[in-house]
Enzyme design. Structure first.
Site: not given
Ligand code: SAM
Length: 444
Positions: A255, A278, A309-310, A328
């Site tokens: 990301g 990302d 894509d995580f 977060h």
């Protein structure tokens, strides 16, 4: 129970101690403490290793605010907190580019002249600037003559901190009532869906924040510039100096955005091979950013920009370090999936670094079996255990996550529990003054 007067004396002593610690950092940088009116950058401003200064300021802000709240009448303090005219005044000067207009005028400009450049009625402009100057942003150098100063220069359009300020100012006021509306109405009140986040309801957008940015590409690029500003404000680069990178040869930035962490890492430690992952949009912006700012890292193969894509298996395997500061942005279920995918990509000696705000409780009765090296420092009494105002940005960021994504900043226990679910064990805690670096290894 210590007496009120004794607490006041202790707070004064803490203010004294923290002030001297902060001044010592200016001394170390080899220049005097700059005047607030100064427009010359101080050597310390450009430093990427600010965690000692941040720790001193955390103590200082916590103690100053607690001292004022202790001694002032309560009605005085509560109205100071709620009657906030900063948002409209800051929005006006950023939109009108007042800091840019004053840039070539170190001696200041009379509002009659300034108003012609920024197109705001002079008497109203003076009143807006006076509010901000009262809080040390701009100075009134003579009657109705305003100049830039140390703080207002942060609002210059070339400074990414102004993109961050602008993003906060554009989005947060939209949810002033939407937060309460969402919290007081089912089914949104108990929903953890990103599409039910108060901001998405305020924008009347059918999707989540990232979808909204895709639909508004100009917002997407200003978001990425704001992330550069965010990393400056959070002191994210402290981790470059405070963590031992000697044994790291390969790193995956999960990301990554355009690489506001990876680029300074690559400049400082060219031996590290970095893969940034990302979504296609940000990776496209990253290509432009690196080609413009640091092309040799791409040409020499030290940095790879990977569309990924995580929420799917991570294709970059067995790196020494996986680094992420985006957990977060996600509620627990999604955050677990991200951590699981990272864990599956990790080799047996890989480490995961989560770099983020960590929420501290305010009570002092927390009992934990963890060794002290794996706990956060509590502030000295009589300060609130979380340093009060000194750590308020962590809590603001927590609410920003709630508003924007229905997500959250987490306490140490909450992150560790999520990670344990993904077969990861906490094995290091590094307090950087504002943010914390949490290191995890694979469970045996
Ligand atoms: C808070 S930003 C952090 C960006 C960057 N690490 C930085 O410090 O500037 C979160 C990042 O996660 C990315 N992201 C969101 N969903 C993603 C997904 N499914 N897979 C990979 N990246 C994603 C966003 O595009 C964004 O760049």
């Amino acid at each position: 129970m210590t007496s009120g007067k004794a607490q006041v004396e202790t707070l004064l002593a803490l203010i004294n101690q923290a002030t001297h610690q902060a001044v010592a950092e200016y001394d170390k940088a080899g220049a005097d403490v700059p005047s607030l009116d100064s427009v010359e950058p101080h050597p310390l401003d450009g430093s990427n290793d600010t965690s000692t200064l941040k720790k001193a300021i955390r103590l200082l802000e916590g103690a100053c605010e607690q001292l004022c709240a202790t001694l002032a009448p309560p009605h005085h303090t509560i109205i100071n907190r709620t009657q906030n005219c900063d948002w409209p005044c800051f929005t006006t000067v950023i939109e009108a580019r007042v800091a840019d207009a004053l840039a070539g005028h170190p001696a200041g400009l009379h509002v009659a002249e300034l108003s012609k450049v920024v197109n705001i009625e002079p008497k109203k402009l003076a009143r807006i600037l006076r509010v901000l100057a009262t809080k040390h942003c701009f100075t009134e150098v003579d009657r109705d003559v305003f100049a830039n100063n140390r703080l207002s220069l942060m609002l210059h359009s070339a400074n990414p901190v102004s993109d961050l300020a602008s993003m906060q100012l554009t989005l947060l006021p939209k949810v002033t009532t939407a937060l309460w509306d969402t919290l007081s109405q089912e089914p949104h009140a108990t929903s953890n869906e990103r599409t039910d986040a108060p901001l998405m309801r305020a924008l009347q957008y059918d999707g989540d924040f990232f979808d909204w940015m895709k639909a508004h590409p100009e917002k997407g690029s200003s978001f990425q510039r704001a992330m550069v500003g965010m990393n400056i404000v959070m002191g994210s680069n402290d981790v470059l100096y405070q963590y031992n990178w000697d044994n790291c040869k390969t790193l995956c930035d999960v990301g990554s955005g355009v690489g506001s962490f990876s680029m300074p890492l690559s400049r400082l430690y060219p031996h590290i091979h970095i893969s940034m992952i990302d979504l296609p949009g940000p990776i496209g912006q990253a290509k432009q950013f690196w080609t413009r700012e640091y092309p040799e890292a791409i040409v020499e193969g030290r940095v790879k920009l990977v569309e990924g894509d995580f929420f799917k298996p991570i294709t970059v395997k067995d790196q020494d370090i996986y680094y992420g500061n985006c957990v977060h942005n996600w509620a627990d279920g999604d955050a677990r999936l991200i951590l699981k995918n990272i864990r599956e990509a990790m080799g047996k000696n890989s480490r995961l670094l989560i770099h983020d705000y960590v929420i501290q409780h305010l009570n002092r009765t927390q009992v934990t079996d963890a060794p002290t090296s794996l706990q956060l420092d509590a502030a000295p009494a009589p300060l609130l255990a979380n340093f009060g105002m000194g750590s308020v940005r962590a809590h603001y960021q927590d609410i920003t996550m709630l508003i924007t994504y229905n997500a959250r900043e987490r306490s140490l226990n909450e992150v560790s529990d999520l990670a344990a679910n993904g077969d990861l064990v906490l094995d290091g805690v590094l307090d950087l003054g504002e943010t914390t670096l949490l290191q995890f290894r694979a469970a045996q």
